[in-house]
Motif scaffolding. Structure first.
Motif, PDB file in Angstrom:
ATOM      1  N   GLY A   1      28.475  32.879  55.577  1.00  0.00           N
ATOM      2  CA  GLY A   1      28.454  34.326  55.714  1.00  0.00           C
ATOM      3  C   GLY A   1      28.171  35.045  54.408  1.00  0.00           C
ATOM      4  N   THR A   2      28.941  36.105  54.155  1.00  0.00           N
ATOM      5  CA  THR A   2      28.747  36.932  52.968  1.00  0.00           C
ATOM      6  C   THR A   2      28.943  36.134  51.690  1.00  0.00           C
ATOM      7  OG1 THR A   2      29.500  38.881  54.185  1.00  0.00           O
ATOM      8  CG2 THR A   2      29.512  39.021  51.788  1.00  0.00           C
ATOM      9  N   GLN A   3      29.936  35.245  51.697  1.00  0.00           N
ATOM     10  CA  GLN A   3      30.191  34.431  50.504  1.00  0.00           C
ATOM     11  C   GLN A   3      28.968  33.578  50.150  1.00  0.00           C
ATOM     12  OE1 GLN A   3      32.703  34.689  48.604  1.00  0.00           O
ATOM     13  NE2 GLN A   3      34.243  35.766  49.806  1.00  0.00           N
ATOM     14  N   LEU A   4      28.324  33.030  51.155  1.00  0.00           N
ATOM     15  CA  LEU A   4      27.148  32.197  50.908  1.00  0.00           C
ATOM     16  C   LEU A   4      25.999  33.033  50.349  1.00  0.00           C
ATOM     17  CD1 LEU A   4      25.928  29.315  51.307  1.00  0.00           C
ATOM     18  CD2 LEU A   4      24.915  30.229  53.384  1.00  0.00           C
ATOM     19  N   GLU A   5      25.823  34.239  50.879  1.00  0.00           N
ATOM     20  CA  GLU A   5      24.774  35.114  50.379  1.00  0.00           C
ATOM     21  C   GLU A   5      24.978  35.426  48.894  1.00  0.00           C
ATOM     22  OE1 GLU A   5      23.747  38.536  52.642  1.00  0.00           O
ATOM     23  OE2 GLU A   5      24.363  37.642  54.529  1.00  0.00           O
ATOM     24  N   ILE A   6      26.220  35.668  48.515  1.00  0.00           N
ATOM     25  CA  ILE A   6      26.496  35.983  47.110  1.00  0.00           C
ATOM     26  C   ILE A   6      26.244  34.759  46.229  1.00  0.00           C
ATOM     27  CG2 ILE A   6      28.270  36.719  45.477  1.00  0.00           C
ATOM     28  CD1 ILE A   6      29.603  38.211  47.773  1.00  0.00           C
ATOM     29  N   VAL A   7      26.769  33.609  46.636  1.00  0.00           N
ATOM     30  CA  VAL A   7      26.629  32.389  45.835  1.00  0.00           C
ATOM     31  C   VAL A   7      25.158  32.041  45.650  1.00  0.00           C
ATOM     32  CG1 VAL A   7      27.051  29.904  45.792  1.00  0.00           C
ATOM     33  CG2 VAL A   7      28.881  31.465  46.438  1.00  0.00           C
ATOM     34  N   TYR A   8      24.399  32.049  46.720  1.00  0.00           N
ATOM     35  CA  TYR A   8      22.978  31.709  46.617  1.00  0.00           C
ATOM     36  C   TYR A   8      22.193  32.801  45.911  1.00  0.00           C
ATOM     37  CZ  TYR A   8      23.251  27.536  49.520  1.00  0.00           C
ATOM     38  OH  TYR A   8      23.513  26.288  50.005  1.00  0.00           O
TER      39      TYR A   8
ATOM     40  N   ILE B   1      23.367  41.371  38.459  1.00  0.00           N
ATOM     41  CA  ILE B   1      24.093  40.830  39.611  1.00  0.00           C
ATOM     42  C   ILE B   1      24.921  41.915  40.282  1.00  0.00           C
ATOM     43  CG2 ILE B   1      25.964  39.263  40.275  1.00  0.00           C
ATOM     44  CD1 ILE B   1      24.874  37.288  38.212  1.00  0.00           C
ATOM     45  N   ASN B   2      25.613  42.713  39.490  1.00  0.00           N
ATOM     46  CA  ASN B   2      26.429  43.795  40.066  1.00  0.00           C
ATOM     47  C   ASN B   2      25.571  44.845  40.762  1.00  0.00           C
ATOM     48  OD1 ASN B   2      28.950  42.766  39.250  1.00  0.00           O
ATOM     49  ND2 ASN B   2      28.705  43.624  37.198  1.00  0.00           N
ATOM     50  N   LYS B   3      24.382  45.076  40.223  1.00  0.00           N
ATOM     51  CA  LYS B   3      23.506  46.077  40.830  1.00  0.00           C
ATOM     52  C   LYS B   3      22.910  45.586  42.135  1.00  0.00           C
ATOM     53  CE  LYS B   3      19.386  48.868  39.889  1.00  0.00           C
ATOM     54  NZ  LYS B   3      18.329  49.194  38.887  1.00  0.00           N
ATOM     55  N   GLN B   4      22.480  44.339  42.158  1.00  0.00           N
ATOM     56  CA  GLN B   4      21.806  43.825  43.342  1.00  0.00           C
ATOM     57  C   GLN B   4      22.756  43.289  44.396  1.00  0.00           C
ATOM     58  OE1 GLN B   4      18.732  44.415  43.572  1.00  0.00           O
ATOM     59  NE2 GLN B   4      18.270  44.938  41.447  1.00  0.00           N
ATOM     60  N   LEU B   5      23.899  42.757  43.977  1.00  0.00           N
ATOM     61  CA  LEU B   5      24.838  42.145  44.923  1.00  0.00           C
ATOM     62  C   LEU B   5      26.173  42.863  44.973  1.00  0.00           C
ATOM     63  CD1 LEU B   5      24.198  38.398  43.961  1.00  0.00           C
ATOM     64  CD2 LEU B   5      23.171  39.671  45.838  1.00  0.00           C
ATOM     65  N   GLY B   6      26.234  44.062  44.379  1.00  0.00           N
ATOM     66  CA  GLY B   6      27.512  44.777  44.320  1.00  0.00           C
ATOM     67  C   GLY B   6      28.086  45.086  45.683  1.00  0.00           C
ATOM     68  N   HIS B   7      27.222  45.458  46.647  1.00  0.00           N
ATOM     69  CA  HIS B   7      27.733  45.782  47.982  1.00  0.00           C
ATOM     70  C   HIS B   7      28.313  44.563  48.670  1.00  0.00           C
ATOM     71  CE1 HIS B   7      23.687  44.230  48.564  1.00  0.00           C
ATOM     72  NE2 HIS B   7      23.944  44.066  49.849  1.00  0.00           N
ATOM     73  N   LEU B   8      27.726  43.387  48.410  1.00  0.00           N
ATOM     74  CA  LEU B   8      28.263  42.159  48.995  1.00  0.00           C
ATOM     75  C   LEU B   8      29.557  41.738  48.293  1.00  0.00           C
ATOM     76  CD1 LEU B   8      24.970  40.100  49.458  1.00  0.00           C
ATOM     77  CD2 LEU B   8      26.277  41.287  51.219  1.00  0.00           C
ATOM     78  N   LEU B   9      29.622  41.949  46.980  1.00  0.00           N
ATOM     79  CA  LEU B   9      30.837  41.594  46.248  1.00  0.00           C
ATOM     80  C   LEU B   9      32.027  42.426  46.712  1.00  0.00           C
ATOM     81  CD1 LEU B   9      29.361  41.223  42.640  1.00  0.00           C
ATOM     82  CD2 LEU B   9      30.298  39.393  44.057  1.00  0.00           C
TER      83      LEU B   9
END
Length: 586
Positions: free
Chosen positions: A411-418, A372-380
Motif C-alpha cells: 500500500g502507501t508504505q510500499l509507494e513511499i519506500v519505492y 523527498i518531502n516535496k514529492q512524497l510529503g502527502h504520502l508520508l
C-alpha cells in the motif's frame, strides 16, 4: 459449486493515461494476448484452457519523468508489491516458468521495438548518426590541417577507428550506469538513453583526461617500440579495431564485458607477436585477470549485505516509509562525501579537501531530503496515521534475524519506500553515467590520440596530449553506440540476471559504486562491469538461489574468460593486415 478466481485491478493515471494493474502477474490463460479486465472480473476453472503464461505490457511510467516533476508510478508499485512480498512463492514457480523465461530472455528486440518508435524513425536516426560520423572529421583540427593528402587520409581513417571503439563502449559499457534503473522501473529505456547520452557526453568532454599514456594501462613496455613508430601506429589502430570488434560481438548477444579488458587483450596480442615476451608487463596482466574473481565476488557480497539491511531495518520498522525517508539523506551524505573526497579534484591540503567533501555531502543530503518531502510529503503524512497500527506488530519483528526472509510493505508504505529508493537510484545512475563518460572514454581516445600524434609528426613518447575535439569525438561515439545498440546489454543487466525493483536496483548500484571507489583507492584490480554484474547477482542471491538465472550468468562469465584471448588474436591479425597496407601507402 466450482471455485472461481478473482482478478482485482486498480486504476492509475500516469502521464495522462489510464491503465489497469492486475494484482497477480502470473496468469494462465488460453493464448498470449494483452487483455483488459473490468474491476472485480471473475473466471471459473472452465475458462482456463491451456497453461500458457500471459504476458502483460508494462505501463509506460517511471519514478522520474523527463520533466522536472517527480512521479510515483502506483501502477508499477502494485506489481512490485506482489513481487517483493511473495518471493518465496516466486521461487516455487521458478522451475515451472524457467523455460518460458529462458525463451523471453533470448529475445533481442530491434531499436524500433526497444524505444517504441516506428522502424522508419529508427532508420532515420541511424542514417543521421552515420552521416555525422563520416562528415564531422572534416571539420576537426585533428584531421591534420596543412599536411599532405596521405596524412589527412590516414588521420581520417584513424578517427574512424577511434569512433568505432567509442561506439562499442557506448553500446556495451553504459549499461553499468543505467541497466539497473531500467530493470527496476525507475527509468524507462527512452529516458535512460536520453539521460545517459547527455551525461556521458558531458563527462567525456569535461572530465576526460587530457593526458594519456601511449602504452595503455601499463601493459606494454614502451622502450621496446622506440624508433619504430610505424609499427606502433599499426598496433594502436589494430588494438582499437580488435577491441571494438569483440565489444560489438558481445553487445549483439547482450554480454556485459569490460572495455578495459578488451583494450588490454588487444595490446597484449600486439606486444607478444611484434615485441616479444619482454614487451608485456606480466604482473599487470595477472592483476587484470584476477579482477575476474575479485570484482564480482566483492560486488555480490556488498550488495547482499546492503539489500539485507534494507529489508531488515527499513521493512521491519514501525513505519517503513518514514524509515526510508530518514535513511535516504544519510546515505546520500555518506556517498557524496566519500565520492567527492576520493574522486573530485579538491584542495591538495587534506583537511581543506575533507571540509569541502563534507560540505558537498551536506548539500546533497539537504537537496534529497527536500525533494523527498516535496514529492512524497502527502504520502508520508498519510502513513503516520497508520503507524500506531503497525506498532502493535513490532513484537513479531523483534525476533527476526538479519538473514531471515521478510515480507515487503504494501500500500502507501510500499509507494513511499519505492519512491525514495527509486529517486536515489536515479541520482546514483546519473552520477555513474557522468563518471563513466569521463573515465572510460580514454579506452577509445587514448590509443586514438597516440596514433594521431605519431602520424602527424609526433613521437611515441610516454605522454600524449589529447585535443578537446578528440574528447568530443569520443563522447559522440559513446552516445551514438548507446542510442543504437545500448538497449541490448541494458536488458541483460536490468532484467535477465534477476528481477529488479527500486530497492534491489539501488542495493546493486550502491554496492557496485562503493566497491569500485574504495578498491580503486586501495589499488585493487577492479572492473566496474564485473562488479556491477556481481552486485546484481548478490541481490538475487539475497532472495534465494533460484532468483538468479544460471544460464545468463554462465554466458556472461564465459564472455569474460575469452575477452583477452579473443582481443589478442584479433589484434595480431589486424596488425598483420595494417602493416601490409601501410607499406603500400607509405
Amino acid at each position: 459449486m466450482s471455485p472461481s478466481y478473482c482478478f482485482s485491478s486498480s486504476t492509475t493515471n500516469i502521464g495522462g493515461r489510464k491503465g489497469f494493474v492486475l494484482q497477480n502477474s502470473h496468469l494462465f490463460l488460453h493464448k498470449h494476448h494483452f487483455l483488459s479486465f473490468s474491476q472485480d472480473t471473475h473466471f471459473s476453472k472452465r475458462d482456463v484452457k491451456k497453461p500458457l503464461l500471459l504476458k502483460f505490457q508494462q505501463p509506460k511510467s517511471s519514478l522520474l519523468s523527463l520533466s522536472s516533476k517527480f512521479i510515483v508510478p502506483s501502477a508499477t508499485l502494485s506489481s512490485f508489491a506482489e513481487a517483493e512480498g511473495e518471493d518465496h512463492q516466486q521461487q516455487q514457480e521458478a522451475a515451472a516458468d524457467g523455460k518460458l523465461e529462458e525463451v523471453k530472455s533470448n529475445e533481442s528486440p530491434g531499436m524500433a521495438q526497444a524505444f517504441n518508435i516506428s522502424s522508419r524513425t529508427a532508420s532515420a536516426i541511424s542514417i543521421c548518426i552515420a552521416v555525422a560520423a563520416l562528415s564531422l572529421p572534416f571539420f576537426m583540427k585533428s584531421l591534420g590541417q596543412g599536411l599532405g593528402l596521405k596524412t589527412k587520409l590516414l588521420s581520417y581513417i584513424t578517427l574512424l577507428f577511434g569512433l568505432y571503439m567509442a561506439w562499442n563502449i557506448g553500446a556495451n559499457d553504459v549499461a553499468n550506469a543505467m541497466g539497473t534503473s531500467v530493470g527496476s522501473g525507475a527509468l524507462t529505456l527512452r529516458q535512460a538513453v536520453v539521460t545517459a547520452a547527455v551525461l556521458e557526453f558531458s563527462g567525456a568532454l569535461l572530465m576526460g583526461t587530457h593526458v594519456t599514456s601511449t602504452m595503455q594501462k601499463g601493459i606494454l613496455v614502451a622502450n621496446v617500440f622506440q624508433g619504430n613508430d610505424s609499427l606502433l601506429f599499426a598496433g594502436l589502430l589494430s588494438s582499437l579495431g580488435a577491441a571494438g570488434t569483440w565489444l560489438q560481438v558481445a553487445s549483439y548477444f547482450g554480454w556485459p564485458v569490460s572495455t578495459t579488458h578488451c583494450i588490454v587483450g588487444s595490446m597484449v596480442g600486439f606486444g607478444l607477436v611484434y615485441g616479444g615476451v619482454g614487451a608485456v608487463f606480466w604482473s599487470s596482466l595477472a592483476r587484470v585477470t584476477s579482477s575476474w574473481v575479485i570484482s564480482p565476488v566483492l560486488g555480490a557480497a556488498v550488495s547482499f549485505l546492503v539489500y539485507k539491511c534494507i529489508r531488515r531495518f527499513v521493512y521491519c520498522a514501525p513505519n517503513p516509509g518514514q524509515a526510508a525517508a530518514a535513511a535516504a539523506p544519510i546515505a546520500v551524505f555518506t556517498g557524496v562525501t566519500a565520492i567527492s573526497f576520493a574522486a573530485f579534484p579538491l584542495s591538495k591540503i587534506p583537511l581543506v579537501a575533507l571540509a569541502q567533501a563534507l560540505a558537498c555531502g551536506v548539500a546533497g543530503a539537504l537537496l534529497v531530503s527536500r525533494a523527498i518531502n516535496k514529492q512524497l510529503g502527502h504520502l508520508l503524512s498519510k502513513s503516520k496515521s497508520a503507524e500506531q497500527d503497525s506498532k502493535e506488530d513490532m513484537s513479531h519483528h523483534k525476533n527476526i534475524g538479519f538473514l531471515s526472509d521478510i515480507a515487503g510493505p504494501t500500500g502507501t508504505q510500499l509507494e513511499i519506500v519505492y519512491g525514495v529508493f527509486g529517486y536515489m537510484q536515479v541520482l546514483s545512475a546519473c552520477f555513474m553515467s557522468f563518471a563513466h563518460g569521463g573515465n572510460d572514454v580514454s579506452n577509445a581516445i587514448g590509443p586514438l590520440a597516440a596514433a594521431l600524434s605519431i602520424l602527424q609528426g609526433g613521437t611515441g613518447g610516454a605522454e600524449i596530449v589529447i585535443p578537446t575535439d578528440v574528447l568530443a569525438w569520443g563522447g559522440f561515439g559513446i552516445v551514438a553506440g548507446l542510442m543504437m545498440w545500448g538497449y541490448r546489454v541494458i536488458a541483460t543487466i536490468g532484467k535477465k540476471i534477476t528481477e529488479l525493483t527500486p530497492t534491489r536496483g539501488f542495493a546493486a548500484e550502491f554496492a557496485a559504486a562503493s566497491v569500485v571507489l574504495f578498491a580503486s583507492k586501495l589499488g585493487l584490480p577492479i572492473s566496474a562491469t564485473h562488479t556491477l554484474v556481481g552486485a546484481v547477482m548478490g541481490v538475487g542471491f539475497a532472495r534465494g538461489l533460484n532468483s538468479v538465472r544460471a544460464e545468463t550468468v554462465r554466458e556472461i562469465v564465459a564472455s569474460w574468460a575469452v575477452t583477452i584471448p579473443v582481443g589478442a588474436s584479433l589484434s595480431i591479425v589486424y596488425t598483420w593486415i595494417l602493416t601490409k597496407l601501410l607499406s603500400i601507402l607509405l
